[in-house]
Each structure stands twice: as C-alpha cells, then as structure tokens.
Motif scaffolding. Structure first.
Motif, PDB file in Angstrom:
ATOM      1  N   SER A 180       0.805  -1.225   0.000  1.00  0.00           N
ATOM      2  CA  SER A 180       0.000   0.000   0.000  1.00  0.00           C
ATOM      3  C   SER A 180       0.839   1.276   0.000  1.00  0.00           C
ATOM      4  CB  SER A 180      -0.930   0.007   1.226  1.00  0.00           C
ATOM      5  OG  SER A 180      -0.162  -0.044   2.417  1.00  0.00           O
ATOM      6  N   ASN A 181       2.143   1.163  -0.144  1.00  0.00           N
ATOM      7  CA  ASN A 181       3.019   2.331  -0.095  1.00  0.00           C
ATOM      8  C   ASN A 181       3.936   2.336  -1.318  1.00  0.00           C
ATOM      9  OD1 ASN A 181       5.029   4.262   0.459  1.00  0.00           O
ATOM     10  ND2 ASN A 181       4.858   3.926   2.671  1.00  0.00           N
ATOM     11  N   PRO A 182       3.594   3.094  -2.372  1.00  0.00           N
ATOM     12  CA  PRO A 182       4.381   3.067  -3.609  1.00  0.00           C
ATOM     13  C   PRO A 182       5.814   3.559  -3.438  1.00  0.00           C
ATOM     14  CG  PRO A 182       2.713   4.804  -3.673  1.00  0.00           C
ATOM     15  CD  PRO A 182       2.410   3.956  -2.486  1.00  0.00           C
ATOM     16  N   VAL A 183       6.050   4.522  -2.518  1.00  0.00           N
ATOM     17  CA  VAL A 183       7.412   5.012  -2.285  1.00  0.00           C
ATOM     18  C   VAL A 183       8.259   3.909  -1.656  1.00  0.00           C
ATOM     19  CG1 VAL A 183       8.831   6.671  -1.036  1.00  0.00           C
ATOM     20  CG2 VAL A 183       6.675   7.407  -2.079  1.00  0.00           C
ATOM     21  N   GLN A 184       7.690   3.251  -0.652  1.00  0.00           N
ATOM     22  CA  GLN A 184       8.413   2.157  -0.010  1.00  0.00           C
ATOM     23  C   GLN A 184       8.659   1.017  -0.992  1.00  0.00           C
ATOM     24  OE1 GLN A 184       6.545  -0.297   3.179  1.00  0.00           O
ATOM     25  NE2 GLN A 184       8.195   0.506   4.461  1.00  0.00           N
ATOM     26  N   ALA A 185       7.687   0.742  -1.843  1.00  0.00           N
ATOM     27  CA  ALA A 185       7.854  -0.312  -2.851  1.00  0.00           C
ATOM     28  C   ALA A 185       9.020   0.015  -3.781  1.00  0.00           C
ATOM     29  CB  ALA A 185       6.562  -0.487  -3.646  1.00  0.00           C
ATOM     30  N   LYS A 186       9.162   1.299  -4.130  1.00  0.00           N
ATOM     31  CA  LYS A 186      10.264   1.726  -4.996  1.00  0.00           C
ATOM     32  C   LYS A 186      11.606   1.559  -4.286  1.00  0.00           C
ATOM     33  CE  LYS A 186       9.555   5.260  -7.609  1.00  0.00           C
ATOM     34  NZ  LYS A 186       9.357   6.651  -8.117  1.00  0.00           N
ATOM     35  N   ILE A 187      11.640   1.912  -2.994  1.00  0.00           N
ATOM     36  CA  ILE A 187      12.874   1.760  -2.206  1.00  0.00           C
ATOM     37  C   ILE A 187      13.255   0.288  -2.106  1.00  0.00           C
ATOM     38  CG2 ILE A 187      13.847   1.982   0.120  1.00  0.00           C
ATOM     39  CD1 ILE A 187      12.227   4.592   0.389  1.00  0.00           C
ATOM     40  N   PHE A 188      12.273  -0.574  -1.838  1.00  0.00           N
ATOM     41  CA  PHE A 188      12.547  -2.000  -1.707  1.00  0.00           C
ATOM     42  C   PHE A 188      13.063  -2.577  -3.025  1.00  0.00           C
ATOM     43  CE2 PHE A 188       9.592  -3.106   2.107  1.00  0.00           C
ATOM     44  CZ  PHE A 188      10.316  -2.222   2.890  1.00  0.00           C
ATOM     45  N   LYS A 189      12.462  -2.175  -4.135  1.00  0.00           N
ATOM     46  CA  LYS A 189      12.914  -2.648  -5.453  1.00  0.00           C
ATOM     47  C   LYS A 189      14.355  -2.222  -5.696  1.00  0.00           C
ATOM     48  CE  LYS A 189      11.564  -2.564 -10.353  1.00  0.00           C
ATOM     49  NZ  LYS A 189      12.819  -2.069 -10.944  1.00  0.00           N
ATOM     50  N   PHE A 190      14.662  -1.003  -5.332  1.00  0.00           N
ATOM     51  CA  PHE A 190      16.013  -0.462  -5.466  1.00  0.00           C
ATOM     52  C   PHE A 190      17.001  -1.274  -4.617  1.00  0.00           C
ATOM     53  CE2 PHE A 190      18.409   3.893  -5.374  1.00  0.00           C
ATOM     54  CZ  PHE A 190      19.336   3.377  -6.259  1.00  0.00           C
ATOM     55  N   ALA A 191      16.584  -1.587  -3.384  1.00  0.00           N
ATOM     56  CA  ALA A 191      17.447  -2.340  -2.468  1.00  0.00           C
ATOM     57  C   ALA A 191      17.775  -3.721  -3.023  1.00  0.00           C
ATOM     58  CB  ALA A 191      16.775  -2.466  -1.106  1.00  0.00           C
ATOM     59  N   ILE A 192      16.774  -4.381  -3.580  1.00  0.00           N
ATOM     60  CA  ILE A 192      16.979  -5.724  -4.132  1.00  0.00           C
ATOM     61  C   ILE A 192      17.976  -5.670  -5.289  1.00  0.00           C
ATOM     62  CG2 ILE A 192      15.841  -7.615  -5.359  1.00  0.00           C
ATOM     63  CD1 ILE A 192      13.315  -6.920  -3.653  1.00  0.00           C
ATOM     64  N   GLU A 193      17.865  -4.627  -6.110  1.00  0.00           N
ATOM     65  CA  GLU A 193      18.795  -4.474  -7.239  1.00  0.00           C
ATOM     66  C   GLU A 193      20.222  -4.206  -6.768  1.00  0.00           C
ATOM     67  OE1 GLU A 193      17.073  -1.319  -9.461  1.00  0.00           O
ATOM     68  OE2 GLU A 193      15.444  -2.552 -10.292  1.00  0.00           O
ATOM     69  N   MET A 194      20.380  -3.506  -5.639  1.00  0.00           N
ATOM     70  CA  MET A 194      21.710  -3.159  -5.128  1.00  0.00           C
ATOM     71  C   MET A 194      22.409  -4.348  -4.442  1.00  0.00           C
ATOM     72  SD  MET A 194      22.325   0.019  -5.893  1.00  0.00           S
ATOM     73  CE  MET A 194      23.539   0.677  -4.753  1.00  0.00           C
ATOM     74  N   LYS A 195      21.643  -5.362  -4.042  1.00  0.00           N
ATOM     75  CA  LYS A 195      22.194  -6.588  -3.443  1.00  0.00           C
ATOM     76  C   LYS A 195      23.033  -6.327  -2.189  1.00  0.00           C
ATOM     77  CE  LYS A 195      22.256  -9.255  -7.738  1.00  0.00           C
ATOM     78  NZ  LYS A 195      23.055 -10.150  -8.622  1.00  0.00           N
ATOM     79  N   ASN A 196      22.557  -5.383  -1.372  1.00  0.00           N
ATOM     80  CA  ASN A 196      23.265  -5.097  -0.119  1.00  0.00           C
ATOM     81  C   ASN A 196      23.191  -6.266   0.850  1.00  0.00           C
ATOM     82  OD1 ASN A 196      22.610  -2.152  -1.079  1.00  0.00           O
ATOM     83  ND2 ASN A 196      24.180  -1.988   0.505  1.00  0.00           N
ATOM     84  N   MET A 197      24.203  -6.362   1.708  1.00  0.00           N
ATOM     85  CA  MET A 197      24.227  -7.323   2.803  1.00  0.00           C
ATOM     86  C   MET A 197      24.283  -6.531   4.105  1.00  0.00           C
ATOM     87  SD  MET A 197      24.415 -10.403   1.309  1.00  0.00           S
ATOM     88  CE  MET A 197      25.179 -11.509   2.475  1.00  0.00           C
ATOM     89  N   ILE A 198      23.249  -6.638   4.906  1.00  0.00           N
ATOM     90  CA  ILE A 198      23.205  -6.012   6.231  1.00  0.00           C
ATOM     91  C   ILE A 198      23.448  -7.122   7.246  1.00  0.00           C
ATOM     92  CG2 ILE A 198      21.675  -4.863   7.887  1.00  0.00           C
ATOM     93  CD1 ILE A 198      20.491  -4.190   4.644  1.00  0.00           C
ATOM     94  N   TYR A 199      24.204  -6.841   8.300  1.00  0.00           N
ATOM     95  CA  TYR A 199      24.554  -7.890   9.258  1.00  0.00           C
ATOM     96  C   TYR A 199      24.108  -7.540  10.667  1.00  0.00           C
ATOM     97  CZ  TYR A 199      27.593  -9.606   5.528  1.00  0.00           C
ATOM     98  OH  TYR A 199      28.070 -10.089   4.334  1.00  0.00           O
ATOM     99  N   VAL A 200      23.738  -8.582  11.399  1.00  0.00           N
ATOM    100  CA  VAL A 200      23.486  -8.456  12.823  1.00  0.00           C
ATOM    101  C   VAL A 200      24.488  -9.354  13.540  1.00  0.00           C
ATOM    102  CG1 VAL A 200      21.822  -8.702  14.696  1.00  0.00           C
ATOM    103  CG2 VAL A 200      21.025  -8.032  12.415  1.00  0.00           C
ATOM    104  N   ILE A 201      25.346  -8.743  14.373  1.00  0.00           N
ATOM    105  CA  ILE A 201      26.351  -9.476  15.150  1.00  0.00           C
ATOM    106  C   ILE A 201      25.798  -9.673  16.560  1.00  0.00           C
ATOM    107  CG2 ILE A 201      28.736  -9.489  15.991  1.00  0.00           C
ATOM    108  CD1 ILE A 201      29.385  -7.449  13.777  1.00  0.00           C
ATOM    109  N   VAL A 202      25.825 -10.906  17.042  1.00  0.00           N
ATOM    110  CA  VAL A 202      25.148 -11.223  18.304  1.00  0.00           C
ATOM    111  C   VAL A 202      26.065 -11.965  19.275  1.00  0.00           C
ATOM    112  CG1 VAL A 202      23.047 -12.212  19.310  1.00  0.00           C
ATOM    113  CG2 VAL A 202      23.096 -11.632  16.870  1.00  0.00           C
TER     114      VAL A 202
END
Length: 406
Positions: A180-202
């Motif tokens: 329901s949020n076209p701006v967020q959908a655009k950001i998510f699509k962009f993120a998938i294309e960039m193939k970033n890796m975010i990490y959580v160290i525990v």
C-alpha cells in the motif's frame, strides 16, 4: 523447480494430480510460497489447504518405501522447499525426511533436510546429510559450498556468537510489507537491485547485538531482531554511502526523489544507541543525512585499531581500510570473521570512481594493510556480488589480496 515437468507427467497417477502439482510449481517459481502451500492464517497456520497437499491427496500416495511412487516423493520434496522458504523449518525437515524414506537413492531429499537442519541449528546432522547428498549427487556444485558454510555456522555457534546476514528481498524489503506504499515499494525494489548485505552481530549469551550498515528497511531489521529476542545496543557504519547508511541518494540516483531509511531512522528511535563510524567519513555522513546532526553525541569515532566488546563472547576490532571512501573500515570479529563493507567482496573490490574513492589507497589496503591476515579468515562483504562469503586465502589466490610480507 529443478525437477523437470516431464518427470512429474510420467509418474503422476492421474491428470487431476498432475494439474495440481503444475499449479503449485507455478506458484513456487513466482516465489508465491504461500499460495503454493496455501497457508491460511487461522490459529497461526493451524489450517493447511495447499496445492501440494491437494496433489498428494489426489494421488493417494503409498507411504511404504517399497511401493511409493516417484510422484509422491517429488511432491514431498517440493513442499519441503516451500516450507523452507516460508521459514517453517520443522515442517520442511519432516517432508524432506519423508522424501528420503521414499527414495533413499535420491540426493535431493538429503539436501532439503540438511537445509532445514541448518536453520534448526542442528549443524552436525546437517553436515552429515549434505555429505550424503554429495555422495549421491557429486556433480552438484552447491553442496561443497553448503558444507563449508555449515562449518562456519557451527564454529560461530561454538564461539557463542552469531553473524546473521539480512538480504533485501529474502529477509527484509519484502514486497508484501510495501503493497500500500508506492514510495516504499520503490525503495525496496532499489534495495533488491543493489544486493546489499546487512549484518546483525550477536553475543548469544547476553543476547546483545549490533547492526552493521542498517539501511533500506529499518522496520524489517528491527522485526528480525525482535523475533530472535535480542537486544540492539549499537550500529556500525562501514562507510558513508547512502546504500549503507540511508539518506539522500547522490546523482544519478537522486532522480528517484526518495529518502532512504537508515542510520538516522535507527538513532531517532533508540535514545541510548551508539553509532560507530570512522571520523574521516563522518562529515560526508552528516552531509547526506542532515537529521543526524541532532545525534552527534551518539557517535563513537573509531580511530586507529579501535576495540569494542559485545557481551562476553564478542570482540570487535575496527580496521581502517581507505580506498572505497576515505573512512572505510572493516570489522574483525573474534579475529576470524571480517566484515569488509565495499572494500573487498567475493572476487572483486569496491568502486573507486565514487565520491571518496582512491585507486592508490584501495590498492595499498588490499596489497599491504590486509596482506598480514591469515588465509582462514572468513570475509563477509557488503554486497552479494558473486557470493555471500569468501576467505582471505581465496582472495589471495585470486591475487586481489597481497601475499604476506615477511
């Protein structure tokens, strides 16, 4: 699915069962796993009505291994894959076990079961099933990598730590949360294309954790941490580029007219959170994220060989690795895992044609600053450009990292 349609057609007991499996496979290929296994949110997945189960009912499978059909075994294998994608690992493991009982000579069942067992943190058993899968399917190039990855995860667990990669499109930035949020959908699509890796160290004992390069989907990152019942105590910045910290994208990405969520979003929500950043990148970080000026007191400048501890099991050493940006830094975890941001990835290095890039410095970083590291150190890169992990030794063999200077 990797199983060919012709094999299903050949072994299907009737046309209705074959059509049901074709529909389920179409849902699987389109990554609509919920439709493939037809999960209904009634009493938290208590009611299952799915295309694969429908095909099983229509085929009336004989569970006796001596009488079971190929079709039924394939169905259990495919449904196991769907359960795995929906993170229902116990169900995935059960279906894979049934496939093995029906067709112990097939490698796929052992592979599926190993995948589920890894997520259930049964590492020794998973490795055994991967090895059996490799014996039966020696041409599958994925299996040796999965065995190696299992050994890494087992070693992490024995150290009392976890390092969890969050991948856009798989773990965060999920389309269903942006319907329901076209701006967020655009950001998510962009993120998938960039193939970033975010990490959580525990630190598994204290359940304290740090997030590395929090970006794109802060809500998704926090949801993941909450689901594990961990406590977020800090954020680490490998470098200031927007796809790692959020903020206003530079040209040509500014054409999208979006503000990418990231570090500023995180610090605004958590008053006690610390952010670890190299001082040479801090001015550029603030420039791209004006809102961060209100949180300067939260920054810890990681100069020199900065050391931090997390709980009782995790020791972090910050290593300055200029080249991709002036203040790029790598994070050594317990002297055996190295989070490299965009400095070093699997078989490639970070760009030097972006702001802050310097070809001479990145060459010096790779050929001198990292040359003294041991070959067995696992590298966890900032992007999946060719793989989610590599080692110093593998990159030395590729002549990306320099030889040890004695």
């Amino acid at each position: 699915m990797s199983i060919s349609e012709s094999l299903f057609r050949k072994s299907a007991p009737n046309d209705r069962a074959y059509k049901a499996i074709c529909r389920a496979n179409e849902f699987y290929v389109s990554k609509n796993y919920r439709r493939a296994i037809g999960l209904l949110r009634i009493n938290f997945f208590s009611n299952l009505k799915d295309e694969y189960s429908k095909a099983l009912r229509l085929s009336q499978p004989n569970m006796d291994p001596k009488k079971a059909s190929d079709f039924s075994a394939l169905l259990f294998g495919n449904r196991s894959a769907c359960y795995f994608e929906k993170k229902l690992y116990q169900d995935a493991e059960k279906d894979a076990a049934q496939m093995i009982r029906m067709r112990p000579e097939w490698g796929k069942g052992y592979y599926r079961r190993a995948e589920a067992l890894i997520e259930l943190q049964q590492f020794d058993e998973a490795i055994e099933y991967y090895q059996e899968s490799q014996r039966l399917d020696s041409q599958n190039p994925k299996i040796p990598l999965r065995i190696a990855h299992s050994l890494i995860l087992k070693d992490n667990h024995e150290m009392g730590i976890a390092i969890c990669p969050l991948v856009p499109g798989r773990d965060i930035c999920l389309r269903k949360t942006a319907v329901s949020n076209p701006v967020q959908a655009k950001i998510f699509k962009f993120a998938i294309e960039m193939k970033n890796m975010i990490y959580v160290i525990v630190d598994l004992e204290s359940r304290k954790c740090l997030v590395v390069d929090a970006c794109w989907d802060v809500n998704g990152i926090l949801k993941f941490i909450k689901s594990k019942k961990w406590k977020l105590v800090g954020a680490i910045v490998t470098h200031y580029h927007f796809d790692h910290v959020g903020g206003r994208p530079p040209p040509p990405y500014d054409q999208f007219l979006i503000q990418v969520p990231g570090l500023a979003t995180l610090l605004k929500r958590f008053s006690s959170l610390k952010a670890y950043v190299h001082p040479l990148d801090l001015p550029y970080l603030l420039e791209a994220n004006p809102g961060l000026a209100n949180y300067k007191n939260k920054f810890v400048e990681t100069t020199g060989q900065h050391i931090e501890t997390l709980g009782t099991k995790v020791k972090l050493r910050f290593i300055h690795v200029p080249g991709h940006t002036e203040g790029s830094q790598a994070i050594m975890v317990n002297e055996c895992r190295l989070l490299t941001g965009d400095t070093l990835m699997c078989g490639c290095i970070g760009r030097v044609d972006l702001p802050g890039g310097n070809a001479c410095e990145i060459t010096k970083t790779l050929k001198e600053r990292l040359s003294q590291l041991e070959d067995g150190i696992i590298i966890l890169p900032g992007h999946d450009y060719g793989g989610e992990w590599t080692t110093i030794g593998m990159e030395r063999e590729r002549q990306i990292v320099g030889n040890i200077v004695k």
